[in-house]
Each structure stands twice: as C-alpha cells, then as structure tokens.
Design a protein around this motif. Structure first.
Motif, PDB file in Angstrom:
ATOM      1  N   LEU A 181      10.124  57.767 -65.543  1.00 27.20           N
ATOM      2  CA  LEU A 181      11.096  58.554 -66.300  1.00 27.20           C
ATOM      3  C   LEU A 181      10.448  59.045 -67.587  1.00 27.20           C
ATOM      4  N   TYR A 182      10.603  60.341 -67.855  1.00 28.28           N
ATOM      5  CA  TYR A 182      10.119  60.931 -69.111  1.00 28.28           C
ATOM      6  C   TYR A 182      11.310  61.523 -69.866  1.00 28.28           C
ATOM      7  N   PHE A 183      11.071  61.940 -71.106  1.00 31.51           N
ATOM      8  CA  PHE A 183      12.167  62.327 -71.980  1.00 31.51           C
ATOM      9  C   PHE A 183      11.959  63.757 -72.494  1.00 31.51           C
ATOM     10  N   ALA A 184      12.966  64.592 -72.252  1.00 34.34           N
ATOM     11  CA  ALA A 184      12.833  66.007 -72.621  1.00 34.34           C
ATOM     12  C   ALA A 184      12.682  66.199 -74.127  1.00 34.34           C
ATOM     13  N   THR A 185      13.120  65.183 -74.908  1.00 36.04           N
ATOM     14  CA  THR A 185      13.009  65.273 -76.368  1.00 36.04           C
ATOM     15  C   THR A 185      11.611  64.935 -76.876  1.00 36.04           C
ATOM     16  N   ASP A 186      10.744  64.488 -76.003  1.00 32.22           N
ATOM     17  CA  ASP A 186       9.406  64.045 -76.414  1.00 32.22           C
ATOM     18  C   ASP A 186       8.632  65.222 -77.031  1.00 32.22           C
ATOM     19  N   PRO A 187       8.075  65.032 -78.229  1.00 34.61           N
ATOM     20  CA  PRO A 187       7.284  66.119 -78.838  1.00 34.61           C
ATOM     21  C   PRO A 187       6.154  66.607 -77.935  1.00 34.61           C
ATOM     22  N   PHE A 188       5.740  65.753 -77.020  1.00 34.76           N
ATOM     23  CA  PHE A 188       4.667  66.146 -76.091  1.00 34.76           C
ATOM     24  C   PHE A 188       5.012  67.433 -75.341  1.00 34.76           C
ATOM     25  N   PHE A 189       6.308  67.653 -75.076  1.00 34.08           N
ATOM     26  CA  PHE A 189       6.726  68.835 -74.316  1.00 34.08           C
ATOM     27  C   PHE A 189       6.989  70.053 -75.210  1.00 34.08           C
ATOM     28  N   GLU A 190       6.808  69.889 -76.499  1.00 31.07           N
ATOM     29  CA  GLU A 190       6.906  70.987 -77.467  1.00 31.07           C
ATOM     30  C   GLU A 190       8.201  71.771 -77.300  1.00 31.07           C
ATOM     31  N   GLY A 191       9.276  71.060 -77.013  1.00 30.11           N
ATOM     32  CA  GLY A 191      10.591  71.694 -76.939  1.00 30.11           C
ATOM     33  C   GLY A 191      10.860  72.463 -75.665  1.00 30.11           C
ATOM     34  N   ASP A 192       9.911  72.479 -74.738  1.00 33.29           N
ATOM     35  CA  ASP A 192      10.093  73.274 -73.521  1.00 33.29           C
ATOM     36  C   ASP A 192       9.489  72.541 -72.315  1.00 33.29           C
ATOM     37  N   PRO A 193      10.222  71.514 -71.817  1.00 30.17           N
ATOM     38  CA  PRO A 193       9.647  70.762 -70.683  1.00 30.17           C
ATOM     39  C   PRO A 193       9.458  71.602 -69.430  1.00 30.17           C
ATOM     40  N   ASP A 194      10.281  72.640 -69.244  1.00 30.48           N
ATOM     41  CA  ASP A 194      10.080  73.510 -68.068  1.00 30.48           C
ATOM     42  C   ASP A 194       8.669  74.095 -68.065  1.00 30.48           C
ATOM     43  N   LYS A 195       8.247  74.517 -69.228  1.00 33.03           N
ATOM     44  CA  LYS A 195       6.936  75.163 -69.348  1.00 33.03           C
ATOM     45  C   LYS A 195       5.809  74.139 -69.500  1.00 33.03           C
ATOM     46  N   ASN A 196       6.091  73.058 -70.194  1.00 26.13           N
ATOM     47  CA  ASN A 196       5.001  72.168 -70.630  1.00 26.13           C
ATOM     48  C   ASN A 196       4.916  70.832 -69.908  1.00 26.13           C
ATOM     49  N   PHE A 197       5.749  70.618 -68.899  1.00 24.62           N
ATOM     50  CA  PHE A 197       5.740  69.273 -68.296  1.00 24.62           C
ATOM     51  C   PHE A 197       4.374  68.924 -67.699  1.00 24.62           C
ATOM     52  N   GLY A 198       3.610  69.936 -67.280  1.00 21.45           N
ATOM     53  CA  GLY A 198       2.330  69.673 -66.640  1.00 21.45           C
ATOM     54  C   GLY A 198       1.146  69.597 -67.580  1.00 21.45           C
ATOM     55  N   ARG A 199       1.419  69.638 -68.890  1.00 19.87           N
ATOM     56  CA  ARG A 199       0.295  69.594 -69.844  1.00 19.87           C
ATOM     57  C   ARG A 199      -0.603  68.393 -69.592  1.00 19.87           C
ATOM     58  N   ARG A 200      -1.881  68.626 -69.551  1.00 17.46           N
ATOM     59  CA  ARG A 200      -2.906  67.569 -69.440  1.00 17.46           C
ATOM     60  C   ARG A 200      -2.745  66.721 -68.182  1.00 17.46           C
ATOM     61  N   GLY A 201      -1.937  67.202 -67.245  1.00 19.62           N
ATOM     62  CA  GLY A 201      -1.790  66.478 -65.986  1.00 19.62           C
ATOM     63  C   GLY A 201      -1.073  65.154 -66.106  1.00 19.62           C
ATOM     64  N   VAL A 202      -0.317  64.969 -67.197  1.00 20.51           N
ATOM     65  CA  VAL A 202       0.332  63.673 -67.424  1.00 20.51           C
ATOM     66  C   VAL A 202       1.542  63.495 -66.512  1.00 20.51           C
ATOM     67  N   VAL A 203       2.346  64.529 -66.378  1.00 21.46           N
ATOM     68  CA  VAL A 203       3.589  64.444 -65.604  1.00 21.46           C
ATOM     69  C   VAL A 203       3.438  65.298 -64.340  1.00 21.46           C
ATOM     70  N   SER A 204       3.730  64.706 -63.199  1.00 21.34           N
ATOM     71  CA  SER A 204       3.566  65.438 -61.941  1.00 21.34           C
ATOM     72  C   SER A 204       4.810  66.222 -61.545  1.00 21.34           C
ATOM     73  N   ASN A 205       5.980  65.737 -61.949  1.00 19.38           N
ATOM     74  CA  ASN A 205       7.226  66.319 -61.431  1.00 19.38           C
ATOM     75  C   ASN A 205       8.202  66.623 -62.561  1.00 19.38           C
ATOM     76  N   ARG A 206       8.590  67.874 -62.633  1.00 18.21           N
ATOM     77  CA  ARG A 206       9.528  68.288 -63.686  1.00 18.21           C
ATOM     78  C   ARG A 206      10.819  67.488 -63.656  1.00 18.21           C
ATOM     79  N   GLU A 207      11.297  67.135 -62.444  1.00 21.72           N
ATOM     80  CA  GLU A 207      12.597  66.468 -62.350  1.00 21.72           C
ATOM     81  C   GLU A 207      12.581  65.052 -62.926  1.00 21.72           C
ATOM     82  N   CYS A 208      11.393  64.530 -63.197  1.00 19.18           N
ATOM     83  CA  CYS A 208      11.324  63.202 -63.825  1.00 19.18           C
ATOM     84  C   CYS A 208      11.470  63.281 -65.351  1.00 19.18           C
ATOM     85  N   VAL A 209      11.519  64.493 -65.895  1.00 14.99           N
ATOM     86  CA  VAL A 209      11.724  64.664 -67.338  1.00 14.99           C
ATOM     87  C   VAL A 209      13.217  64.897 -67.559  1.00 14.99           C
ATOM     88  N   ARG A 210      13.885  63.924 -68.161  1.00 12.14           N
ATOM     89  CA  ARG A 210      15.333  63.937 -68.221  1.00 12.14           C
ATOM     90  C   ARG A 210      15.833  64.259 -69.629  1.00 12.14           C
TER      91      ARG A 210
END
Ligand code: FE2
Length: 212
Positions: free
Chosen positions: A159-188
């Motif tokens: 489970l990941y968190f859409a509020t995480d600064p790692f996603f820079e406010g846009d998990p749709d666009k940034n969930f795959g940054r650096r290959g950390v997260v494989s699946n957008r739907e796991c960012v809640r």
C-alpha cells in the motif's frame, strides 16, 4: 454480437442441452447470455501484486493496534475488504502487515509495526498504526502485505499513499518514478480525520484474492 459472445452462447446452449445448467422455463439463451455478461462485469480485478521485500518476518502478533506509546508519527487507520474476485467472503484469511517506523527503519529484531491479523469471519480488516517513514532504497512510504486464505492464492502486495511527496502531487503521472511502485492502484488516497482530540489519517485498501 462479437465472436466471443457467440462462443459464450454456444457454450451456454450446450450446457443447457447437457443438463449442466438449469434455467427457468422462461429463461432464453439470450437472457442467460445477458446474465452471464452481467456476472462477468461485476467481477473485480484482484489486488495488484508487489514485491515481498527483504524485511518480512514470520510470527508477528495478531494486533489491531500497532501504535507504540510515546513514538512520534501520524496515526493511520488502514482498513478494507477481504473478498474474492466475485465479492465473496474468504473466511480464515491471515493478513501480515509490516512497515518502517517514522524514521524509515524496520524492526528486524522484534515486532514493532508488524501484525498478522486473523480474520476468521467477515469481509473486512482494520488496524491502527502510524504513517511509515521514507528510507533511501524505496523512497515512497509504504506498508507491506502478505495475505493467505484457504482456497485462495497467496497475495503479496504493498500500500502506498497518494499524499506522499514522492508522487509530487500527481500519483497518476508519477507513480512509476524510479521504478518504486509497479501498480497505480496500490497508491491510495488519504483522508485526514478529526474525530478525536488527535487528528489522524485513514486509508482504505481492499484485498481482493484470486481463488486457487
Ligand atoms: Fe519496505
């Protein structure tokens, strides 16, 4: 009508002829096909898998509250359904959850921020913990899961968190940054609540299992 629909109709008609499917006298193959399609459309996607990671540890206690008195960190309520892809309950599920503390450090000697929930009945789980910290190797906050249940395939996910600064406010666009997260739907999404004297955050993360 598509070729797939035709194949389904033929299959249904063969089932009826051979007695493998018992329909009401007024139920035509058209009705059966529509019913079939409706049932398929209602099926849910299984929760996306993620990697187990190196910090899993067997034997965690069955704790619905992983918080530790005196430790800092935003209280986090994590909950969700535990069902199969048809929406049926999966009694007997065991849900291992583990995550880093607010500094991003895992407890590899004990069981801080680790639980193994026993869900013997019902279709939901819930636990309290704190928002995990970041750590350099996997710089997105996350909670690991391992779910087992009789008659279902084991599921390892995160489970990941859409509020995480790692996603820079846009998990749709940034969930795959650096290959950390494989699946957008796991960012809640995270909901901030103020139901008590101390504000806390809440996240829902459904665990949808495939039958074995
Ligand atoms: Fe991790």
């Amino acid at each position: 009508m598509t070729r797939l629909d035709l194949l389904r109709r033929e299959f249904l008609e063969k089932c009826i002829v051979r007695g493998g499917l018992v329909a009401g006298a007024s139920m035509s193959s058209n009705s059966l096909l529509a019913y079939w399609q409706h049932a398929e459309a209602a099926a849910r996607k299984p929760t996306a898998p993620e990697v187990l990671g190196p910090f899993f540890k067997k034997g965690a206690p069955n704790s619905k509250d992983m918080r530790i008195a005196g430790e800092p960190g935003m209280t986090l309520r994590v909950s969700g359904k535990i069902i199969d892809v048809r929406g049926n309950a999966v009694p007997g599920a065991r849900v291992d959850m583990w995550h880093a503390d607010h500094k991003g450090i895992y407890d590899v000697h004990g069981y801080r921020y680790r639980t193994k929930l026993a869900i013997d009945s019902g279709t939901a789980y819930e636990t309290l913990t704190i928002m995990p910290g970041h750590y350099p190797d996997r710089p997105a906050q996350h909670i690991h899961y391992l779910i087992t249940a009789p008659g279902c395939k084991p599921l390892v996910t995160q489970l990941y968190f859409a509020t995480d600064p790692f996603f820079e406010g846009d998990p749709d666009k940034n969930f795959g940054r650096r290959g950390v997260v494989s699946n957008r739907e796991c960012v809640r999404p995270v909901t901030l609540l103020d139901e008590s004297a101390k504000p806390h955050a809440a996240v829902t993360f459904d665990l949808i299992l495939e039958r074995a």
